[in-house]
Motif scaffolding. Structure first.
Motif, PDB file in Angstrom:
ATOM      1  N   VAL A 130       0.837  -1.201   0.000  1.00 42.29           N
ATOM      2  CA  VAL A 130       0.000   0.000   0.000  1.00 42.29           C
ATOM      3  C   VAL A 130       0.867   1.244   0.000  1.00 42.29           C
ATOM      4  O   VAL A 130       2.067   1.189   0.195  1.00 42.29           O
ATOM      5  N   ARG A 131       0.216   2.365  -0.216  1.00 44.02           N
ATOM      6  CA  ARG A 131       0.788   3.630   0.195  1.00 44.02           C
ATOM      7  C   ARG A 131      -0.030   4.045   1.413  1.00 44.02           C
ATOM      8  O   ARG A 131      -1.153   3.608   1.596  1.00 44.02           O
ATOM      9  N   HIS A 132       0.530   4.889   2.222  1.00 45.58           N
ATOM     10  CA  HIS A 132      -0.119   5.222   3.484  1.00 45.58           C
ATOM     11  C   HIS A 132      -1.514   5.783   3.265  1.00 45.58           C
ATOM     12  O   HIS A 132      -2.422   5.560   4.062  1.00 45.58           O
ATOM     13  N   HIS A 133      -1.712   6.543   2.154  1.00 47.20           N
ATOM     14  CA  HIS A 133      -3.057   6.989   1.811  1.00 47.20           C
ATOM     15  C   HIS A 133      -3.330   6.561   0.385  1.00 47.20           C
ATOM     16  O   HIS A 133      -2.518   6.837  -0.492  1.00 47.20           O
ATOM     17  N   SER A 134      -4.435   5.896   0.169  1.00 43.39           N
ATOM     18  CA  SER A 134      -4.751   5.469  -1.179  1.00 43.39           C
ATOM     19  C   SER A 134      -6.217   5.090  -1.261  1.00 43.39           C
ATOM     20  O   SER A 134      -6.624   4.044  -0.771  1.00 43.39           O
ATOM     21  N   PRO A 135      -7.032   5.950  -1.869  1.00 50.08           N
ATOM     22  CA  PRO A 135      -8.463   5.645  -1.949  1.00 50.08           C
ATOM     23  C   PRO A 135      -8.749   4.334  -2.670  1.00 50.08           C
ATOM     24  O   PRO A 135      -9.594   3.566  -2.201  1.00 50.08           O
ATOM     25  N   VAL A 136      -8.069   4.044  -3.783  1.00 57.37           N
ATOM     26  CA  VAL A 136      -8.461   2.837  -4.526  1.00 57.37           C
ATOM     27  C   VAL A 136      -8.125   1.575  -3.740  1.00 57.37           C
ATOM     28  O   VAL A 136      -8.906   0.624  -3.722  1.00 57.37           O
ATOM     29  N   ILE A 137      -6.974   1.575  -3.066  1.00 59.80           N
ATOM     30  CA  ILE A 137      -6.639   0.364  -2.301  1.00 59.80           C
ATOM     31  C   ILE A 137      -7.544   0.247  -1.079  1.00 59.80           C
ATOM     32  O   ILE A 137      -7.991  -0.835  -0.723  1.00 59.80           O
ATOM     33  N   SER A 138      -7.852   1.384  -0.444  1.00 57.41           N
ATOM     34  CA  SER A 138      -8.759   1.331   0.696  1.00 57.41           C
ATOM     35  C   SER A 138     -10.111   0.783   0.270  1.00 57.41           C
ATOM     36  O   SER A 138     -10.729   0.001   0.988  1.00 57.41           O
ATOM     37  N   ALA A 139     -10.569   1.232  -0.905  1.00 62.96           N
ATOM     38  CA  ALA A 139     -11.862   0.759  -1.369  1.00 62.96           C
ATOM     39  C   ALA A 139     -11.801  -0.736  -1.684  1.00 62.96           C
ATOM     40  O   ALA A 139     -12.773  -1.469  -1.502  1.00 62.96           O
ATOM     41  N   GLU A 189     -16.947  10.305 -11.505  1.00 61.90           N
ATOM     42  CA  GLU A 189     -17.318  11.421 -12.375  1.00 61.90           C
ATOM     43  C   GLU A 189     -18.348  12.318 -11.706  1.00 61.90           C
ATOM     44  O   GLU A 189     -18.297  13.535 -11.822  1.00 61.90           O
ATOM     45  N   ALA A 190     -19.277  11.701 -10.985  1.00 58.74           N
ATOM     46  CA  ALA A 190     -20.267  12.498 -10.258  1.00 58.74           C
ATOM     47  C   ALA A 190     -19.581  13.330  -9.179  1.00 58.74           C
ATOM     48  O   ALA A 190     -19.898  14.517  -8.987  1.00 58.74           O
ATOM     49  N   ALA A 191     -18.626  12.714  -8.486  1.00 64.30           N
ATOM     50  CA  ALA A 191     -17.909  13.440  -7.429  1.00 64.30           C
ATOM     51  C   ALA A 191     -17.123  14.595  -8.037  1.00 64.30           C
ATOM     52  O   ALA A 191     -17.047  15.687  -7.467  1.00 64.30           O
ATOM     53  N   PRO A 251      -9.638   5.054 -16.777  1.00 62.35           N
ATOM     54  CA  PRO A 251     -11.062   4.723 -16.619  1.00 62.35           C
ATOM     55  C   PRO A 251     -11.861   5.899 -16.080  1.00 62.35           C
ATOM     56  O   PRO A 251     -13.059   6.012 -16.368  1.00 62.35           O
ATOM     57  N   ALA A 252     -11.232   6.751 -15.302  1.00 63.23           N
ATOM     58  CA  ALA A 252     -11.966   7.888 -14.752  1.00 63.23           C
ATOM     59  C   ALA A 252     -10.963   9.006 -14.513  1.00 63.23           C
ATOM     60  O   ALA A 252      -9.784   8.752 -14.311  1.00 63.23           O
ATOM     61  N   PRO A 253     -11.426  10.253 -14.518  1.00 62.37           N
ATOM     62  CA  PRO A 253     -10.498  11.334 -14.251  1.00 62.37           C
ATOM     63  C   PRO A 253      -9.945  11.250 -12.831  1.00 62.37           C
ATOM     64  O   PRO A 253     -10.667  10.903 -11.903  1.00 62.37           O
ATOM     65  N   GLY A 254      -8.673  11.530 -12.662  1.00 60.10           N
ATOM     66  CA  GLY A 254      -8.057  11.534 -11.341  1.00 60.10           C
ATOM     67  C   GLY A 254      -7.864  12.955 -10.858  1.00 60.10           C
ATOM     68  O   GLY A 254      -8.338  13.907 -11.480  1.00 60.10           O
ATOM     69  N   ARG A 255      -7.110  13.073  -9.766  1.00 55.28           N
ATOM     70  CA  ARG A 255      -6.880  14.387  -9.188  1.00 55.28           C
ATOM     71  C   ARG A 255      -6.197  15.310 -10.194  1.00 55.28           C
ATOM     72  O   ARG A 255      -6.538  16.478 -10.310  1.00 55.28           O
ATOM     73  N   GLU A 314     -15.258   7.427  -1.063  1.00 54.35           N
ATOM     74  CA  GLU A 314     -16.698   7.255  -0.850  1.00 54.35           C
ATOM     75  C   GLU A 314     -17.392   6.790  -2.107  1.00 54.35           C
ATOM     76  O   GLU A 314     -18.451   6.158  -2.045  1.00 54.35           O
ATOM     77  N   ALA A 315     -16.818   7.120  -3.268  1.00 58.44           N
ATOM     78  CA  ALA A 315     -17.400   6.635  -4.517  1.00 58.44           C
ATOM     79  C   ALA A 315     -17.033   5.166  -4.749  1.00 58.44           C
ATOM     80  O   ALA A 315     -17.394   4.596  -5.775  1.00 58.44           O
ATOM     81  N   GLY A 316     -16.304   4.585  -3.816  1.00 58.50           N
ATOM     82  CA  GLY A 316     -15.906   3.185  -3.972  1.00 58.50           C
ATOM     83  C   GLY A 316     -15.010   2.989  -5.172  1.00 58.50           C
ATOM     84  O   GLY A 316     -14.939   1.905  -5.745  1.00 58.50           O
ATOM     85  N   ALA A 317     -14.308   4.067  -5.600  1.00 57.35           N
ATOM     86  CA  ALA A 317     -13.422   4.016  -6.758  1.00 57.35           C
ATOM     87  C   ALA A 317     -14.155   3.528  -8.007  1.00 57.35           C
ATOM     88  O   ALA A 317     -13.572   2.924  -8.896  1.00 57.35           O
ATOM     89  N   ASP A 318     -15.454   3.805  -8.067  1.00 59.32           N
ATOM     90  CA  ASP A 318     -16.250   3.400  -9.229  1.00 59.32           C
ATOM     91  C   ASP A 318     -16.255   4.549 -10.235  1.00 59.32           C
ATOM     92  O   ASP A 318     -16.596   5.681  -9.874  1.00 59.32           O
ATOM     93  N   PRO A 319     -15.839   4.305 -11.494  1.00 60.06           N
ATOM     94  CA  PRO A 319     -15.662   5.415 -12.436  1.00 60.06           C
ATOM     95  C   PRO A 319     -16.879   6.336 -12.559  1.00 60.06           C
ATOM     96  O   PRO A 319     -16.723   7.559 -12.545  1.00 60.06           O
TER      97      PRO A 319
END
Lengths: 378, 778
Positions: free
Chosen positions: B23-32, B294-296, B337-341, B285-290
């Motif tokens: 992991v990296r210490h913070h990572s939304p996709v891995i956390s999801a 996009e909505a977020a 698959p989806a826009p990132g930061r 919170e989007a569960g890393a769902d593309p």
């Protein structure tokens, strides 16, 4: 066009690459585009070291594989954003300091997207609305009255009809009321010619968009209206971030300029490196080593560095060979001393601090330059 | 990553004893993806990369009532071996711990105990990738990323959206191996990894390990049968390490504190953060769902535009629509698959900032800061033991025999920090509390004057206790908290004065690392931004450090080196500024000029003047000459005097000029010019005027020769000019005049002033009458 012209347009110079890329990426294209967005980015920013390969069936008379060299040195992400912007509903505005290759980028983009970079309006303080909209052939107008044949379309109007990219160079040099002629073209994508009645309106075909370039910092520029700004996506084109890349670019372009007059660039790497380093130090306000440098008010662009390198090359080619390092301070002074007399003092300050320090640290090149300080004092 | 490397990654991914999640210490996709990964692996124990001492705190960290972000910290009593782990919902370790709590599986902290480590602060955070790794640099270039954080985003976060959990795990493992392959793993990491491998031998059947991707490959090696030998007392295995304590296990302080997104943002200067936490939260919170990302994204763009409108910059629906389109199209062009930061940030800049780095650009940046960084704060579950700063400070205060809670009145302390070690430690503690904003001690005495003996009024009040709780946000120990508070103060808009204040505080607080950072920043920023008095202030501060006048901080070798670099830069900048003050009419600037000269005149005599001295002395000479000729009256005076002090000009020539200024002040309006010129000269050159009759002589002679009317005309100006001197200096100047005149001047009046004035009037009338008489030829 033959060798008689000084500089070939991008679409002719790179015709082979454009044809290759069109065959290489068969993906979906925005309507009216010659290339896919991916291929357009590759055309401008290069394929790295990768050899691109054609699929078996595509393309007659094309090379089977080709590496695309980078034509715009700099940020690939910027090129990606520019291409994405052109596929949308807003125009693309390239801003930045003079000499950051904005015009070249706009020509390359137009060549990639619509196969021509020649639908261009060169903005000046004398540009009128007719240059952006349309004019008349007055002899025909008087003889036959208002009538489609008498209409002289502007490059912008021509681009709308063809569905191509139109370029407006130096848009901030035009007066604000003239610039505003672009507002309705960009938002409504049509251009009404009231003299021709209802049939007179020209609608933009798919593929039409605008690339404008502007200097925000230079002298003699006008403000842009808020309405116009809102219809553009802005990209700030920065000077080349990397010393090696810039040195390489200066070498290439100076060699090309000399080749045009039939001479060969004979300039040591040491001289070129010193030249580019001095330009960068003065432009950024901080030396390569991280020492503070006082910035002069003049623009120290890569284009100016190319100019100095070319002059050095020319003097080496046409006059008896002297030490080009000895000429460098004089040329630098010529670039720096343009409008503010204080700039000469700043250049002296640069010599007294950075150049001296480098000389003290044992660099022979800089020691030689330090000796030439007298050239700056007159 | 290719060939044999791919093979290694494959082996890592197939490993089941343990099952490794890099992991990296913070990572939304891995956390999801974490719950799905652990569900599939169904481990009977989850090992977390946390110092073993933190084991008891896992209960509170994994508590269902806890609201992230929070931070865990541990350090030894002596402040060494600090580890600091902030957690948000999108931290994979927290996600794993929460999964373990839900599944009823035991979770264990298995990293090397803090008591055994010799880590410098911040060594253990997340990715363990040094920016000088050549492999890392190659990858960064290939992905157009500026640092390892950005690189992780490009390789894992952005392409990972909507991918199967197992694919995400594999790409993270590949990333970690790419960093590790070819580079040498340093000794500290090897020891930690050996320790962790040793811990795996606890006899669980299906262990899972959640660990920084960089370390994952360590689990391919054979587990050690015994733990690496560690000497008791936490001295570590390193021969050069100093022993902490007198044997026995070093005592370790741990704490858990509520944290906030503002501090979690990596640009805040706090360790182990991530850029734009609120955006990361929404990806999680989007569960890393593309589609949901996009909505977020749309929601984030709309909020940025609303905020920009609140700040007075138009940003309407067309802008929002275009920004969303550009972000989505950029992602498509880049094959994501989806826009990132990065796509979000690029689109906002392109569509909203209109190429203005200032003005509108700054407003957009501030709006983005508010929306993407966020202001979310965490809280602890009820019943979580309080720990950290409060007890630490109470104990420290007792140890230093400073007033503790419950004292009735303030105690006045006299400290002699340069002589007594106890006083030095008290000085540092008091300064640190002040830097944290905790009201406890206040310095008594005139500001800006350096004294050997310090006086402090010290009292522990209720406010002290309350503010300590707040300051606990910045750290568990006082030095950490002081450093945190100072870093926060300088993180935002930083003027030169603020930086200098912070540097003075950091040094007084004994925070060598921060002081060094600040010195670097000062070298970077001050030469371009500071005013002349600020530059002089900075130079004085540097002098103080170098001479060891600051009790809190003795510069080490690297700080000495930095000081040696800073001073010439500041001096050169000060010289550049000399031109800038040529038009000034502020006495401060004239005094600053004097301060520069003092620095330069401390060079060997004639050295600076002859041009072989410091960098830029030629420039100074040029600037001073111009100032003497064309500056404002005040600076003409000051510049002229300075030139004499530097030896650029003859004293006699300056004296003649000084005298001529008196003559020139004939017309109306010329009086104020005379006053200003003299003021400038006097501020700079009092010692010169006192010492040398050569300079005062012509001036006094000119004043002597004035007739009464001309003298009266100039008198107010002369008075005003001499006002700048202190009474004592005026007295000494009078002494000089006396010696010039060679006789005692009696300043007492024998008669009433009115009478004297009438006598003078009568004298003048007589002189006028005599002058009006026709000339008589004898």
């Amino acid at each position: 066009m033959s060798q008689a012209v000084q500089q070939l347009p991008a679409e002719e110079l790179h015709a082979r690459e454009l044809a290759f890329l069109a065959a290489w990426d068969g993906g979906e294209r925005p309507r009216g585009w010659r290339l896919t967005p991916r291929a357009a980015v590759t055309f401008v920013a290069g394929s790295g070291d990768e050899q691109l390969r054609l699929s078996r069936k595509a393309g007659d008379g094309l090379p089977r594989s080709l590496a695309i060299p980078a034509k715009f040195v700099g940020n690939r992400a910027l090129v990606e954003r520019a291409v994405v912007t052109l596929a949308g509903e807003r125009g693309l505005m390239l801003v930045g300091e003079p000499g950051t290759a904005k015009s070249m980028l706009s020509e390359l983009l137009a060549a990639a997207v619509s196969g021509t970079g020649s639908l261009t309006v060169q903005g000046t303080a004398g540009t009128t609305e007719e240059h952006l909209r349309y004019g008349w052939n007055y002899a025909l107008l008087i003889a036959k009255g208002p009538h489609a044949e008498a209409l002289v379309p502007s490059p912008v109007m021509a681009a709308m009809r063809r569905g191509a990219i139109a370029r407006v160079e130096e848009v901030t040099r035009c007066l604000p009321e003239v610039q505003d002629a672009l507002v309705s073209i960009l938002s409504e994508r049509r251009l009404a010619v009231p003299e021709l009645g209802e049939q007179g309106t020209v609608f933009a075909a798919h593929g039409f968009n605008l690339v404008a370039t502007a200097n925000l910092r230079d002298r003699g520029v006008s403000e842009m209206s808020a309405a116009l700004k809102r219809r553009f996506n802005f990209e700030l084109v920065e000077p080349i971030p990397d010393l090696e890349l810039e040195t390489e670019l200066v070498r290439r372009q100076a060699a090309a300029a000399l080749a045009r007059v039939g001479a060969e660039l004979r300039l040591d790497d040491v001289v070129l490196a010193a030249l580019v380093t001095a330009f960068r130090d003065l432009r950024i306000g901080r030396s390569v080593e991280g020492w503070a440098v006082e910035k002069p008010g003049s623009v120290m662009s890569t284009a100016e560095a190319v100019g100095v390198a070319t002059s050095l090359g020319l003097s080496a080619a046409y006059f008896t060979p002297t030490d080009p390092l000895a000429l460098l301070p004089g040329y630098l002074l010529g670039v720096v001393r343009k409008d503010d007399p204080q700039d000469q003092a700043r250049l002296l300050g640069y010599w007294d601090s950075t150049v001296k320090r480098r000389a003290d640290e044992g660099s022979e090149t800089w020691a030689r330059l330090w000796e030439m300080r007298t050239a700056l004092e007159e | 990553v290719s060939g044999p490397a791919l093979d290694t990654v494959e082996r890592l991914a197939e490993l089941r004893r343990p099952f490794v999640v890099g992991v990296r210490h913070h990572s939304p996709v891995i956390s999801a993806a974490m719950p799905a990964l652990l569900d599939a692996a169904a481990p009977d124990v989850v090992y977390l990369e946390l110092a073993e001492e933190l084991q008891p705190w896992l209960e509170w960290l994994g508590h269902p009532d806890l609201v992230a972000p929070v931070a865990l910290a541990a350090s030894r009593r002596d402040g060494r071996g600090l580890v600091f782990y902030p957690y948000a919902d999108f931290s994979p370790e927290l996600a794993a711990l929460r999964w373990a709590v839900r599944a009823g599986v035991s979770a264990r902290a298995f990293d090397l105990p803090v008591a055994h480590s010799m880590d410098e602060p911040g060594r253990r955070q997340g990715l363990r990738a040094r920016d000088d790794d050549s492999g890392l640099r190659r990858l960064q270039r290939a992905y157009g990323a500026e640092d390892s954080e950005e690189l992780w985003d490009r390789m894992i976060e952005a392409p990972g959206a909507g991918q199967p959990a197992e694919a995400v795990r594999r790409s993270a493992l590949a990333f970690g191996w790419a960093l590790r392959a070819g580079a040498e793993v340093d000794e500290i990491d090897l020891r930690r990894e050996a320790w962790m491998r040793g811990r795996l031998e606890e006899g669980f059947a299906r262990p899972a390990v959640v660990i920084g991707a960089y370390h994952a490959a360590a689990f391919l090696e054979e587990p050690l049968t015994s733990l690496p030998s560690l000497p008791p007392g936490g001295g570590g295995g390193r021969p050069s390490g100093r022993r902490g304590g007198q044997g026995g296990q070093a005592e370790v302080v741990c704490s858990i504190i509520p944290y906030s997104f503002e501090l979690l943002d990596s640009r805040s200067g706090y360790p182990a953060g991530i850029r734009d936490p609120e955006w990361q939260q929404s990806v999680f919170e989007a569960g890393a769902d593309p589609a949901r990302i996009e909505a977020a994204l749309t929601s984030a763009v709309v909020r940025v535009c609303r905020r920009a409108r609140e700040l007075g910059h138009p940003a309407g629906v067309p802008d929002e629509r275009e920004a969303v389109r550009v972000a989505v199209d950029l992602a498509r062009l880049r094959g994501l698959p989806a826009p990132g930061r990065r796509e979000l940030v690029e689109a906002l800049q392109t569509c909203l900032a209109q190429g203005e780095p200032l003005g509108r650009g700054r407003a957009i940046a501030s709006a983005m800061g508010r929306v993407l960084v966020g202001i979310r704060g965490g809280s602890l579950a009820r019943g979580t033991p309080r720990s950290g700063l409060g007890p630490h400070v109470e104990e420290l205060v007792a140890r230093l025999r400073l007033p503790s809670a419950g004292a009735e009145r303030a105690v006045e302390l006299r400290l002699d920090p340069l002589r007594s070690d106890l006083d030095r430690r008290r000085h540092v503690a008091l300064e640190r509390l002040a830097a944290c904003g905790v009201p406890y001690g206040s310095r008594v005495g005139p500001p800006g004057v350096e004294q050997i003996t310090e006086r402090w009024d010290v009292r522990w009040t209720a406010a002290t206790t309350a503010m300590l709780e707040l300051a606990a946000l910045y750290g568990v120990t006082l030095d950490q908290a002081a450093e945190g508070a100072l870093r926060r103060r300088i993180a935002g808009a930083a003027g030169a004065a603020l930086l200098l204040d912070a540097l003075a505080s950091a040094a007084a607080c004994g925070l060598g690392g921060l002081a060094l950072d600040l010195l670097r920043r000062i070298r970077e920023e001050l030469p371009r931004r500071a005013t002349l008095p600020e530059l002089i202030g900075a130079l004085d501060l540097c002098d103080r450090f170098r001479r060891g006048h600051e009790p809190g901080w003795r510069p080490g070798a690297d700080a000495e080196a930095e000081l040696a670099l800073v001073e010439p830069e500041l001096e050169a900048a000060a010289i550049r500024q000399v031109e800038g003050v040529a038009g000034s009419d502020r006495l401060d600037d004239a005094r600053a000029l004097l301060a520069i000269v003092r620095r330069f005149s401390s060079l060997p005599p004639g050295g600076a003047a002859s041009g072989s001295g410091g960098i830029g002395s030629e420039r100074l000479r040029w600037a001073l000459r111009r100032m003497g000729d064309g500056g404002s009256p005040l600076m003409q005076g000051a510049g002229g005097a300075v030139r004499v002090l530097l030896g650029h000009d003859e004293a006699g020539a300056f004296a003649a000029r000084l005298a001529s200024w008196v003559d020139a002040a004939a017309g109306p309006g010329a009086q104020s010019i005379l006053a200003a010129r003299l003021k400038g000269a006097l501020v700079v050159a009092t010692p010169l005027l006192e010492a040398s009759a050569e300079i005062t002589g012509p001036l006094v002679a000119r004043v002597d020769e004035l007739d009464d009317a001309a003298f009266l005309l100039r008198l107010p100006a002369l008075r005003e000019a001499f006002e700048v001197l202190s009474p004592a200096a005026r007295e000494r100047f009078l002494g000089t005049i006396r010696s010039v005149h060679g006789r005692e001047i009696d300043l007492r009046l024998d008669h009433a002033p009115e009478l004297l004035a009438r006598w003078a009037d009568a004298d003048r009338a007589g002189v006028a009458a005599a002058a009006a008489l026709p000339e008589v030829v004898p």
